[in-house]
Design an enzyme around this catalytic site. Structure first.
Site, PDB file in Angstrom:
ATOM      1  CG  HIS A 161      -1.970   1.069   1.179  1.00  0.00           C
ATOM      2  ND1 HIS A 161      -3.216   0.896   1.695  1.00  0.00           N
ATOM      3  CD2 HIS A 161      -1.982   2.307   0.631  1.00  0.00           C
ATOM      4  CE1 HIS A 161      -3.942   1.985   1.492  1.00  0.00           C
ATOM      5  NE2 HIS A 161      -3.203   2.860   0.857  1.00  0.00           N
TER       6      HIS A 161
ATOM      7  CG  HIS B 236      -0.809   6.740  -1.958  1.00  0.00           C
ATOM      8  ND1 HIS B 236      -2.006   6.676  -2.616  1.00  0.00           N
ATOM      9  CD2 HIS B 236      -1.045   6.237  -0.709  1.00  0.00           C
ATOM     10  CE1 HIS B 236      -2.938   6.175  -1.812  1.00  0.00           C
ATOM     11  NE2 HIS B 236      -2.371   5.897  -0.653  1.00  0.00           N
ATOM     12  CG  LEU B 237       4.811   4.576  -6.141  1.00  0.00           C
ATOM     13  CD1 LEU B 237       5.345   3.586  -7.161  1.00  0.00           C
ATOM     14  CD2 LEU B 237       5.852   4.834  -5.054  1.00  0.00           C
TER      15      LEU B 237
ATOM     16  CG  ASN C 281      -5.162   7.650  -4.457  1.00  0.00           C
ATOM     17  OD1 ASN C 281      -4.154   6.959  -4.630  1.00  0.00           O
ATOM     18  ND2 ASN C 281      -5.441   8.202  -3.296  1.00  0.00           N
TER      19      ASN C 281
ATOM     20  CG  ASP D   7      -6.168   3.894  -0.621  1.00  0.00           C
ATOM     21  OD1 ASP D   7      -6.833   3.645   0.387  1.00  0.00           O
ATOM     22  OD2 ASP D   7      -5.050   4.427  -0.590  1.00  0.00           O
TER      23      ASP D   7
ATOM     24  CG  HIS E 136     -10.423   4.478   1.903  1.00  0.00           C
ATOM     25  ND1 HIS E 136      -9.256   5.160   2.158  1.00  0.00           N
ATOM     26  CD2 HIS E 136     -11.401   5.217   2.466  1.00  0.00           C
ATOM     27  CE1 HIS E 136      -9.526   6.261   2.845  1.00  0.00           C
ATOM     28  NE2 HIS E 136     -10.834   6.316   3.045  1.00  0.00           N
TER      29      HIS E 136
ATOM     30  CG  HIS F 284      -5.893   2.759   5.411  1.00  0.00           C
ATOM     31  ND1 HIS F 284      -7.250   2.735   5.488  1.00  0.00           N
ATOM     32  CD2 HIS F 284      -5.607   3.348   4.211  1.00  0.00           C
ATOM     33  CE1 HIS F 284      -7.772   3.277   4.415  1.00  0.00           C
ATOM     34  NE2 HIS F 284      -6.794   3.653   3.615  1.00  0.00           N
TER      35      HIS F 284
ATOM     36  CG  ASN G 102      -9.089   9.779   5.893  1.00  0.00           C
ATOM     37  OD1 ASN G 102      -9.616   9.327   6.901  1.00  0.00           O
ATOM     38  ND2 ASN G 102      -9.723   9.898   4.745  1.00  0.00           N
TER      39      ASN G 102
ATOM     40  CG  ASP H 193      -1.884   4.951   3.453  1.00  0.00           C
ATOM     41  OD1 ASP H 193      -1.776   5.241   2.253  1.00  0.00           O
ATOM     42  OD2 ASP H 193      -2.867   5.288   4.136  1.00  0.00           O
TER      43      ASP H 193
END
Lengths: 449, 309
Positions: A81, A83-84, A115, A172, A199, A252, A299, A326
């Protein structure tokens, strides 16, 4: 205490040059898949593990030798999990910088969430991420969106995305609010044997809120994100998974109630897995006082001490299957230089995750090293249907060498991520990845004299 | 002058009894100044104070501006609606640009809790919180305490009922901290939907039963129903709210004879208070307004390092 970036070396990858041979000597080799926990030598040749034995094979003369005495040699860690931010917010992170951060954190594979801007909701966008990841220092497995544009209205083309390399689907950042659409997503996902990564947030209950709803939010005068906003959706998604027979993974997990609901569902035999993140089992909402620290804004939000304690129980008893970071990079103008309500949600975690787990889960005897390897390597690979997460002979040489005794202090300036928004700035941790080997190549080393 | 232990006034949580007493005593002195023919003293001459108002406010802004002028400071008014905020400038950039113009103090009102604290990280100027979201409004609580002390001669062991929209009220929070520090017994009361779900962090009693709350209260303080902040469905109707929690002469008749009625204003007449109560002999609402100037003079004077009054 080693803390300087000059104690770290990150090596570029040239995919046109085949990987050479590596001998990893006398480390504590931990491989739960094969039940291995012994002082052994690992021989790697041309990207493959060729031997795991008390000695290197006779006649095997490695190009590179790693002295792993006093260290753990484990299957390459996987963070499912992250985010790139590419495409769309390359000022925060790119696939290249994110994977460098992953390598520095001991990860040989990551799964990146959809996302981005544009959203990863069709074949060409999944293919773009896969191709951008090919020359990188760790493997990338994109997650496609459940719904087109994350709008919660129409399903994305799961089949095409899976064909392009997607290993799961998720919206997500938000829940699929329509129960009918979520039911359809779960039913449809069964054709592809991919997990639907949930999510869980009832957005009606979280509108305009920026931190956990608790005594702390009351004291600070902030609208709170109640625990039930997560738990209602955890319960709904579990019921839908039970009804459809689909496979879900709850992202998460942050509340005691969610742990209880998941534990009960697992006892009933529902096909679910779940994750929590290092910040949820170490930090609590009271840490926001008195500084309104935007680097602790995420979040789901940091919850109460009770939630943290129940998460630790869930990690210990296996209710919580894996640890994911995350990793959510943000530039300072979105995060640090603004008032709390204007700050974006999320913190980076790729480079601190292992150290926090070693310090707070291993150091405090919540889990043992075997469980660590399961929760950070074997199980995430299994959830995404990948062959990684083992040191079997003949397996791809994705290996992490961990120095469990090294003490270090988190310094954002020593990080490889493009962003600096860590919640652990200044934390003193014990243990880090001293060497990361990806597809038979040493991509990262740390702690060299 | 003893000087305060605090460097900024960000809220009343954690502010000591000694500091509160010093502010109230100083405010009493400034109250005397306000009775003079010439209502100005030179104590902050040469100091520039920026009134940084990101939320609409009439009485608090005027009260601060008047306090600044009566201390001979130079006030500078900044309103978000007419500023570069509209052009997308961040709060941090705004404050740093203003600071570059060499200012001494900032009085800030903002809709986001924690902004006054955030500003202490961005500037060396003294920060005074004029209301940050639903967090705190410390000068309002100080003027409330000044008015109670003026009317009842003491604060210790007095019972206070604060009635209404508690969940959105910075006034309730600041009074909860300040009044309990001063030995007062505070009860917050309102419909359950307007009370915080988790109140254990506040040093007060909480109830939805107004009769219990006001029964033996020396002070009954009504809060403005923040109609603009209501999410849908927090209470069924204004009429029902008024019937249950509005104070009229009939409800007053069940209270102590010597009860005093307060309101931070502006009043929703006919909702929190009937007009005959708001304008009646138990109301000390206009005294609160007058004392607001004296309290703000005291705070600015004590934090601004002014010369003796």
């Amino acid at each position: 205490m080693l803390n300087k970036k000059d104690n770290q070396k990150l090596y570029p990858v040239d995919p046109t040059v085949p990987p050479g041979s590596i001998g990893i000597l006398n480390g504590r080799v931990i491989d739960p898949v094969n039940g291995t926990d012994d002082r052994l030598c690992v021989a790697v040749d041309k990207g493959t593990i060729v031997s795991i034995a008390p000695e290197l094979p006779s006649g095997f003369t490695p190009d590179t030798t790693i002295d792993a005495a006093g260290k753990w040699v484990v299957p390459g860690l996987m963070d499912m999990h992250v985010h790139l931010r590419e495409p769309g917010r390359e000022d925060r992170e790119t696939i290249e910088t994110g994977t460098r951060a992953a390598s520095a954190g001991g990860f040989t594979a990551v799964a990146c969430m959809p996302n981005t801007n544009p959203v990863l909701d069709e074949e060409s966008k999944i293919r773009y991420v896969v191709q951008r990841g090919e020359p990188c220092t760790c493997r990338i497995y994109p997650i496609g969106s459940i719904t087109k544009g994350l709008e919660g209205k129409e399903l994305s083309p799961f089949g095409e995305m899976v064909r392009a390399g997607a290993r799961g689907v998720s919206d997500d950042g938000k829940s699929v609010i329509s129960s009918m659409l979520m039911k359809n997503a779960l039913n449809y996902s069964k054709s592809f044997d991919i997990p639907v990564i949930c999510h869980c947030e009832d957005s009606d209950l979280t509108k305009g809120a920026h931190m956990n709803e608790s005594a702390v939010s009351t004291r600070l005068g902030m609208r709170g994100i109640p625990s039930i906003s997560e738990e209602i959706m955890v319960a709904r998604d579990i019921m839908l998974a039970e009804y459809t027979g689909a496979r879900i993974h709850i992202a998460h997990v942050s509340t005691a109630g969610s742990v209880r609901i998941i534990r009960e569902a697992k006892a009933r035999g529902v096909n679910i897995t779940c994750e929590t993140c290092p910040h949820y089992f170490t930090l609590i909402d009271e840490d926001l006082i008195p500084a309104f620290d935007t680097y602790k804004k995420m979040n789901p939000p940091l919850r109460t001490a009770h939630d943290r304690d129940v998460l630790l129980e869930g990690i210990a008893d296996g209710t919580i299957d894996i640890i994911a970071s995350d990793h959510a990079p943000h530039v300072s103008e979105d995060k640090k230089d603004v008032e709390f309500e204007a700050a974006s949600f999320g913190v980076i975690g790729l480079e601190t995750s292992l150290g926090v787990v070693l310090t707070y889960l291993i150091g405090k005897k919540v889990i043992d090293p075997h469980r660590l390897v399961e929760r950070m390597s074997c199980v995430p690979n299994r959830i995404l249907g990948l062959s990684g997460g083992t040191l079997s002979r003949g397996a791809d040489a994705d290996i992490t060498v961990i120095d469990p005794d090294a003490r270090w202090k988190v310094d954002p300036n020593c990080m490889y991520s493009k962003s600096r928004n860590t919640a652990f700035d200044g934390f003193e941790l014990q243990g880090y990845a001293s060497c990361t080997i990806s597809q038979g190549r040493i991509v990262y080393e740390r702690g060299a004299a | 002058m003893m000087g305060l232990a605090i460097q900024h006034l960000l809220g009343l949580e954690g502010v000591s009894r000694d500091d509160i007493i010093q502010i109230l005593d100083t405010a009493d002195n400034f109250y005397e100044v306000l009775q003079r023919k010439i209502k100005q003293v030179p104590t902050l001459r040469g100091k520039t104070i920026v009134n940084l108002f990101y939320e609409n406010s009439t009485r608090t802004r005027i009260s601060f501006e008047l306090a600044e002028k009566r201390l001979s400071a130079s006030p500078l008014n900044f309103s978000a609606s007419t500023s570069s905020v509209k052009k997308g400038e961040t709060l941090r950039d705004t404050i740093r640009n203003i600071e570059a113009m060499k200012i001494d103090m900032v009085v800030v009102r903002h809709g986001c809790p924690g902004v006054p604290f955030f500003l202490t990280q961005c500037t060396d100027a003294v920060i005074v919180n004029a209301g940050d979201g639903a967090h705190e409004h410390p000068t309002q609580a100080l003027l409330d305490m000044m008015t109670i002390r003026q009317r009842l001669g003491k604060l210790e062991r007095l019972k206070v009922a604060i009635i209404g929209d508690v969940i959105h009220s910075r006034v309730a929070r600041s009074n909860a901290w300040g009044m309990t520090t001063m030995g007062m017994d505070v009860t917050l009361c309102g419909p359950p939907t307007l009370l915080p779900q988790h109140s254990e962090s506040l040093p007060v009693k909480i109830t939805d039963n107004i009769e219990k709350a006001v029964g033996d209260a020396h002070v009954v303080m009504l809060l403005r129903l923040q109609l603009e902040r209501q999410q849908g469905g927090m209470f069924p109707s204004i009429r029902e709210y008024r019937e249950r929690y509005g104070i009229d002469l009939e409800k007053i008749s069940a209270m102590r004879d010597d009860v005093i009625i307060m309101h931070p204003g502006p009043i929703n007449r006919g909702i929190e208070l009937s007009s005959n109560v708001a304008d009646g002999d138990k109301s000390i609402i206009l005294d609160q307004v007058t004392n607001g100037v004296a309290v703000r003079m005291a705070v600015l004077y004590l934090l601004g390092g002014g010369e003796n009054a």
